[in-house]
Design an enzyme around this catalytic site. Structure first.
Site, PDB file in Angstrom:
ATOM      1  N   CYS A 189      26.687 -24.026  -5.738  1.00 13.03           N
ATOM      2  CA  CYS A 189      27.659 -23.144  -6.393  1.00 13.03           C
ATOM      3  C   CYS A 189      27.654 -21.775  -5.721  1.00 13.03           C
ATOM      4  CB  CYS A 189      27.312 -23.004  -7.873  1.00 13.03           C
ATOM      5  SG  CYS A 189      28.374 -21.856  -8.765  1.00 13.03           S
ATOM      6  N   CYS A 223      25.471 -15.748 -11.395  1.00 16.13           N
ATOM      7  CA  CYS A 223      25.577 -16.383 -12.702  1.00 16.13           C
ATOM      8  C   CYS A 223      24.206 -16.491 -13.355  1.00 16.13           C
ATOM      9  CB  CYS A 223      26.215 -17.765 -12.556  1.00 16.13           C
ATOM     10  SG  CYS A 223      26.323 -18.686 -14.099  1.00 16.13           S
ATOM     11  N   CYS A 282      31.658 -25.568 -12.890  1.00 11.63           N
ATOM     12  CA  CYS A 282      30.200 -25.430 -12.885  1.00 11.63           C
ATOM     13  C   CYS A 282      29.564 -26.672 -12.278  1.00 11.63           C
ATOM     14  CB  CYS A 282      29.701 -25.228 -14.312  1.00 11.63           C
ATOM     15  SG  CYS A 282      27.908 -25.270 -14.475  1.00 11.63           S
ATOM     16  N   GLN A 306      20.704 -33.368 -27.224  1.00  7.71           N
ATOM     17  CA  GLN A 306      20.192 -32.969 -25.915  1.00  7.71           C
ATOM     18  C   GLN A 306      21.304 -33.003 -24.866  1.00  7.71           C
ATOM     19  OE1 GLN A 306      17.257 -31.840 -24.932  1.00  7.71           O
ATOM     20  NE2 GLN A 306      15.706 -32.504 -26.384  1.00  7.71           N
ATOM     21  N   GLU A 360      15.264 -31.327 -41.347  1.00 10.62           N
ATOM     22  CA  GLU A 360      16.083 -30.440 -40.507  1.00 10.62           C
ATOM     23  C   GLU A 360      16.711 -29.373 -41.396  1.00 10.62           C
ATOM     24  OE1 GLU A 360      17.936 -28.346 -37.967  1.00 10.62           O
ATOM     25  OE2 GLU A 360      16.812 -30.056 -37.155  1.00 10.62           O
ATOM     26  N   CYS A 386      10.370 -27.734 -25.771  1.00 15.73           N
ATOM     27  CA  CYS A 386      11.246 -27.154 -24.748  1.00 15.73           C
ATOM     28  C   CYS A 386      10.694 -25.833 -24.231  1.00 15.73           C
ATOM     29  CB  CYS A 386      12.661 -26.965 -25.300  1.00 15.73           C
ATOM     30  SG  CYS A 386      12.752 -25.873 -26.741  1.00 15.73           S
TER      31      CYS A 386
END
Length: 478
Positions: free
Chosen positions: A71, A77, A163, A298, A348, A433
């Site tokens: 890119c 970016c 992108c 995800q 949740e 994560c």
């Protein structure tokens, strides 16, 4: 040394945020866009007592790991931090990142972690993998409506409809939305004034189903000439859902609380397949999910299949186990587990996500799941304290065989960790994560009688510094 001085140095390492690290005159400097092995000329922009920040001005000698980014906006970016590093080096960096955090923040010994850590699970093709993207809309210096991504650490939009990490269909969708806005004189939102209508364009793409969802987030109640937008988007193969989401707050939060479908269905459907964790080939077993604009799902489905298959393998289910799935979202992991467990309980905080989880259970004809709305750190302790004293106490729920957690970046709450220790499951499978908060939480669980048995990193986010991890812990007693 002082601010604005030019320095020449060799990059020896990369920070967890992706900045190159080098030393000059005994001081450590962090330089964005520099990679290990680069010899560079940099300009000092900030100095602290023992470290500083500098701007890359010239690459004197390129690293052998440096590649031409796909890119042209990679450097400006904020989406990709390490696209200029070859992919194998990216994987090595992420493996070191997880290892380093476990040692530095988790207090594990190097020899111990080296025995526990398995090779990172990389991607076959680390581009065009995102099934979701949120594009801010604004106006450039010429007064033209643009969309793209924010420049690093700013809210300045880098105009880009193509992108390298997104689905190929995104470009056509974005061009159609921009054309609609120009033809109908629909305004773009201005963060400074709080005026203007279209704030963001949210796109979801089902990699397996090929279904497409487009949601415009607007600073108002109604989208003018909505039929014109619908007419343009419906020409795209796979379009299934077009909606508007209302967000009239002056905030950085993208989605508001109210979404209205203006064409098609309120959700799209996608499917994840179980994988053989030896070679990660796909198996026949699969689970389908209905996904709304607000759903947590995800963003990299190929790697998600690998990640969830590892979590299931680590859980070692035989069909007799009771499992809690904390931070369960729309039930993605819960339903993977349910086919191999006696009973799965999911928690949740987002009501819509729990509604989606229940729908997804019905969609897959799964009947051994129960889902609770609330914060894991509130639901689990309250439930445990109530049930352990009840006359008809459910021992399986209070003392499950396995607890699976997949928390946000901030990790697990202290109350949640404390209750997990009281419940004393045989196994805890921690999907993370953020390896820094993972290391912090593992330290607490280990102090409560658990031992780490397996650790594996999974590259969900190629070209970025982010990495997922899955950890198996087993209760060994204090």
């Amino acid at each position: 040394m002082q601010k604005n001085d030019f320095i020449e140095l060799v990059i020896e390492d990369i920070s967890t945020e992706g900045a190159g690290i080098g030393k000059y005159d005994g001081m450590t400097f962090f330089i964005k866009d520099a990679i290990i092995g680069d010899r560079i000329l940099a300009k000092i922009i900030k100095l602290k007592k023992t470290y500083g920040y500098a701007r890359l001005m010239e690459i004197k000698e390129a690293s052998p790991y440096r590649v031409e980014p796909r890119c042209i906006y990679a450097r400006s970016c904020g989406g990709c931090q390490i696209q200029e590093m070859d992919y194998q080096s990216q994987l090595e960096f992420k493996q070191r990142k997880v290892r380093g955090n476990l040692i530095r923040l988790g207090g594990f010994k190097e020899s111990e972690i080296d025995q526990l850590m398995e090779p990172i699970v990389g991607m076959d093709y680390p581009f065009a993998y995102r099934n979701k993207a949120q594009f801010p809309v604004g106006v450039n210096a010429k007064g033209e409506i643009v969309t793209g991504f924010y420049a690093g650490r700013t809210h300045t939009i880098i105009a880009n409809t193509n992108c390298a990490l997104g689905a190929a269909v995104n470009e056509k969708i974005l061009q159609n939305v921009l054309t609609y806005m120009k033809e109908t004189n629909t305004s773009a939102y201005d963060e400074k004034t709080g005026k203007g209508l279209v704030r963001h364009i949210l796109i979801r793409y089902g990699f397996d189903s090929k279904e497409i969802m487009v949601c415009l987030i607007i600073n108002g109640r109604k989208l003018p000439s909505a039929d014109v937008l619908v007419g343009k988007l419906c020409t795209i193969n796979g379009m299934k859902s077009i909606s508007i989401n209302r967000n009239q707050e002056k905030t950085n939060v993208i989605l508001g609380n109210e979404t209205t479908t203006i064409w098609g269905e309120p959700t799209i459907t996608d499917t994840l397949y179980l994988r053989n964790t030896e070679d990660f080939s796909r198996l026949e077993e699969h689970t389908s999910y209905q996904i709304s604009p607000q759903s947590f799902y995800q963003v990299n489905p190929v790697q998600t299949e690998k990640l969830y298959s590892l979590a299931l393998a680590y859980a070692g289910l035989t069909g007799k186990e009771t499992v809690w799935d904390l931070y369960c979202g729309i039930g993605t992991i819960s339903l993977f587990l349910a086919r191999h467990a006696k009973q799965v309980y999911g928690v949740e905080i987002i009501p819509q996500a729990i509604e989606d989880a229940r729908k997804n259970a019905r969609l897959n004809h799964i009947s051994n799941t129960v889902f609770f709305v609330g914060k894991a750190e509130e639901v689990l302790p309250a439930f445990y304290e109530k049930e352990k004293t009840a006359s008809d106490v459910n021992a399986d729920m209070c003392h499950p065989d396995v607890i699976v957690v997949d928390p946000p970046r901030k990790g697990c709450d202290e109350k949640c960790l404390a209750t997990m220790l009281k419940m004393q499951p045989e196994k805890i499978v921690y999907v993370s994560c953020d390896s820094a908060t993972l290391a912090r939480d593992l330290k607490v669980l280990c102090a409560g009688g658990y031992e780490v048995k397996r650790v594996r990193a999974v590259d969900q986010f190629g070209m970025t510094v982010h990495v997922e991890s899955v950890v198996l812990m087993q209760y060994c007693g204090k």
